[in-house]
Design an enzyme around this catalytic site. Structure first.
Site, mmCIF file in Angstrom:
data_model
loop_
_atom_site.group_PDB
_atom_site.id
_atom_site.type_symbol
_atom_site.label_atom_id
_atom_site.label_comp_id
_atom_site.label_asym_id
_atom_site.label_seq_id
_atom_site.Cartn_x
_atom_site.Cartn_y
_atom_site.Cartn_z
ATOM 1 N N GLU A 97 6.510 -0.569 4.149
ATOM 2 C CA GLU A 97 5.619 -1.569 3.576
ATOM 3 C C GLU A 97 4.753 -2.121 4.697
ATOM 4 O O GLU A 97 5.221 -2.277 5.821
ATOM 5 C CB GLU A 97 6.392 -2.738 2.950
ATOM 6 C CG GLU A 97 7.139 -2.403 1.681
ATOM 7 C CD GLU A 97 8.550 -1.907 1.927
ATOM 8 O OE1 GLU A 97 9.141 -1.330 1.010
ATOM 9 O OE2 GLU A 97 9.061 -2.076 3.049
ATOM 10 N N TYR A 109 -0.839 3.827 10.315
ATOM 11 C CA TYR A 109 -0.013 4.619 9.404
ATOM 12 C C TYR A 109 -0.837 5.717 8.732
ATOM 13 O O TYR A 109 -0.364 6.851 8.591
ATOM 14 C CB TYR A 109 0.667 3.725 8.377
ATOM 15 C CG TYR A 109 1.633 2.751 9.000
ATOM 16 C CD1 TYR A 109 2.637 3.186 9.864
ATOM 17 C CD2 TYR A 109 1.538 1.384 8.750
ATOM 18 C CE1 TYR A 109 3.517 2.296 10.451
ATOM 19 C CE2 TYR A 109 2.419 0.487 9.327
ATOM 20 C CZ TYR A 109 3.398 0.947 10.181
ATOM 21 O OH TYR A 109 4.269 0.063 10.766
#
Length: 140
Positions: A97, A109
């Site tokens: 998350e 990411y």
């Protein structure tokens, strides 16, 4: 990461994040048996990571590099070590998350191949209330 590292890790976490994990959060992760590692150079901590694995899924709970050492490839090196460790333990994908407001985290990411698969409503605390979490996944 061991109990002996928790004070230094919690102090670093407080420098890195506006809503940091507490020493207790890290201690709970160790007690729960989650993987927890320090990144070091010349005996000095440069960062740390906590990852939980359940069956074939690895869940990246925390990856952090000291502020003065960010953007030098250390985060990528640590993440790649986590990929290797997860694969070694038969993980086929990694989840995490990230805050929508964390543009550098989202870029990091995405650069490593994570894609958005959903959102968790009101997941994170903010100064103004709550913020959703973007859930991301990477097939290993």
């Amino acid at each position: 990461m061991t109990d002996a590292d928790l004070e230094a890790v919690a102090a670093a976490e407080a420098r890195i994040h506006p809503f940091p994990w507490t020493r207790g959060n890290f201690a709970d992760s160790l007690v729960a048996g989650h993987g927890a590692w320090l990144a070091q150079e010349d005996g000095r901590m440069t960062g740390y990571a906590v990852m939980m694995q359940v069956l074939d899924e690895a869940h990246l709970l925390n990856i952090s590099i000291l502020p003065e050492l960010q953007r030098g490839g250390r985060g990528s090196a640590l993440l790649n070590q986590l990929f290797d460790r997860a694969r070694t333990h038969a993980a086929t994908r990694m989840l995490l998350e990230v805050r929508p407001s964390n543009a550098s985290g989202l870029g990091f990411y995405s650069h490593h191949g994570f894609t958005e698969i959903g959102r968790r409503r009101d997941y994170y605390q903010t100064h103004e209330g709550r913020e959703d979490a973007i859930v991301m996944v990477l097939d290993l």
